[in-house]
Design an enzyme around this catalytic site. Structure first.
Site, mmCIF file in Angstrom:
data_model
loop_
_atom_site.group_PDB
_atom_site.id
_atom_site.type_symbol
_atom_site.label_atom_id
_atom_site.label_comp_id
_atom_site.label_asym_id
_atom_site.label_seq_id
_atom_site.Cartn_x
_atom_site.Cartn_y
_atom_site.Cartn_z
ATOM 1 C CD GLU A 152 -1.384 -2.351 2.040
ATOM 2 O OE1 GLU A 152 -2.200 -3.008 2.717
ATOM 3 O OE2 GLU A 152 -0.162 -2.623 1.982
ATOM 4 C CB ALA A 160 17.007 -43.754 -6.557
ATOM 5 N NE ARG A 191 16.623 -27.595 -4.732
ATOM 6 C CZ ARG A 191 17.823 -28.074 -5.014
ATOM 7 N NH1 ARG A 191 18.812 -27.218 -5.291
ATOM 8 N NH2 ARG A 191 18.046 -29.379 -5.040
ATOM 9 C CB THR A 251 19.556 -36.966 0.973
ATOM 10 O OG1 THR A 251 18.380 -37.787 0.896
ATOM 11 C CG2 THR A 251 19.693 -36.164 -0.303
ATOM 12 C CB SER A 280 18.828 -39.272 14.682
ATOM 13 O OG SER A 280 17.515 -39.089 14.216
ATOM 14 C CG LEU A 321 12.898 -36.829 6.037
ATOM 15 C CD1 LEU A 321 12.544 -36.912 7.523
ATOM 16 C CD2 LEU A 321 13.963 -35.766 5.807
#
Length: 362
Positions: free
Chosen positions: A56, A167, A189, A201, A227, A299
């Site tokens: 605005e 894969a 992304r 990964t 983890s 995951l």
């Protein structure tokens, strides 16, 4: 009183302006504003970056106070009513003596939540809302999620074959899809605040998780679920200020990763793994609106089983990889179809030689 054809046209233009901030406004929403007088656009603007003037203010600045009296302001989100990093836009519209304000949707921010529209109405300005609300909400789906659920919108991206494989059995996955699909994925992304992946990964592919195929002034933050803090010290995403969530407090490993540019957050669940639901709440607390998941089978499966996935972004290539190839997610075997996860496809289109699907959990 219903909205006219002209109302729709001017709000559509405001939404196009708002989309120009798709990659840059985080953690703020993407907002556009069009000022109309005597059926002509006299000023327009959009919010370009957090901390800078709102849509605005940018639109009003193109005209000046004398020229805005009696005009209609089309805004894709309710004008703010509170002092943040910038003054309230509702006050600016009142001072500009606009005659009418049309908002696409009410601001879900509890600091606003109708107060901006109420301020305008109390000053004698004609106020209407709900024009192209669905489109406005979709443009800011992550901001709405964070304001209403205290967590970001989670979009899980998968590149797969026609038989649902991501894969080969040996882990090779570059490239299942074509260059057009990969470029399109980089645009997703770019609009995301964070890109989430798992330790596996990072170990196997050493990704950067940054935007390279489209132009952007802001990079999403890489986030890793690890983890046991096994992220390699030469991982390329560490230089991008990676945020690592782990399940064990290991001061030595944390110090080493911190020296490499990462930030480590210890967030265990009862099973000794990262508490994924709590992780999303933490990202929301940090102002993260949209998260793009680019991870592996484990995951992906954990997020789906936990009911944490809001949307699937699927690129499907015209290839077959066979039974031994890897699935998109580690999900439990079903013995009855009643247990199947139902999806609603919201968009389907060809991106080069590949098909792109957007689907939401029903």
């Amino acid at each position: 009183m219903g909205f006219t054809t002209a109302d729709h046209q001017f709000m559509s233009h405001a939404l196009q302006l708002a989309a120009r901030g798709l990659y840059t406004t985080t953690p703020n929403p993407r907002v556009g504003c069009v000022l109309v007088k005597d059926h002509q656009v006299i000023g327009e603007g959009w919010h370009e970056k957090a901390g800078q003037p709102h849509a605005e203010i940018n639109a009003l600045g193109k005209v000046g106070t004398d020229g805005t009296a009696g005009c209609t302001a089309y805004v894709t989100l309710e004008p703010c009513s509170h002092h943040g990093r910038t003054p309230p836009c509702a006050d600016a519209l009142i001072n500009a003596r606009v005659h009418r304000v049309v908002a696409a949707m009410q601001d879900p921010n509890p600091l606003v939540a109708g107060r901006g529209l109420a301020m305008l109405a109390a000053s004698g300005i004609a106020v209407e809302s709900g024009l192209l609300e669905t489109e406005a909400r979709e443009l800011n789906i992550g901001f709405v999620s964070r304001m209403t659920r205290d967590r970001p919108w989670l979009r899980l991206k998968v590149a797969m074959s026609l038989d649902g494989k991501t894969a080969l059995n040996n882990g090779v996955s570059q490239w299942i899809t074509g260059p057009d699909a990969r470029r399109d994925a980089h645009a997703w992304r770019a609009r995301s605040c964070a890109v989430l992946t798992g330790f596996g990964t990072v170990r196997d592919d050493n990704p950067r998780l940054n935007v390279r195929e489209v132009s952007t002034t802001r990079q999403p933050r890489p986030v890793v679920i690890d983890s046991r803090l096994e992220t390699p010290l030469d991982a390329r995403l560490l230089s991008g200020g990676a945020l690592i969530f782990c399940a064990q407090h290991d001061p030595a490993k944390i110090a080493t990763l911190t020296e490499r540019g990462a930030e480590v957050v210890v967030l265990p669940d009862d099973a000794g793994k990262v508490d994924l639901a709590a992780m999303l709440m933490e990202l929301g607390r940090r102002g993260i609106n949209e998260v793009l998941v680019e991870a592996g089978t484990k995951l992906n499966g954990s997020l789906l089983r936990g009911g944490l996935v809001d949307e699937l972004l699927i690129y499907q290539a015209p290839v077959l990889l066979g039974d031994k190839a890897r699935d998109m997610a580690d999900l439990p075997e079903l013995v009855e179809l009643v247990g199947a996860r139902r999806l609603v496809i919201t968009d389907r289109r060809m991106i080069g030689i590949d098909q792109r699907l957007l689907a939401r959990l029903a």
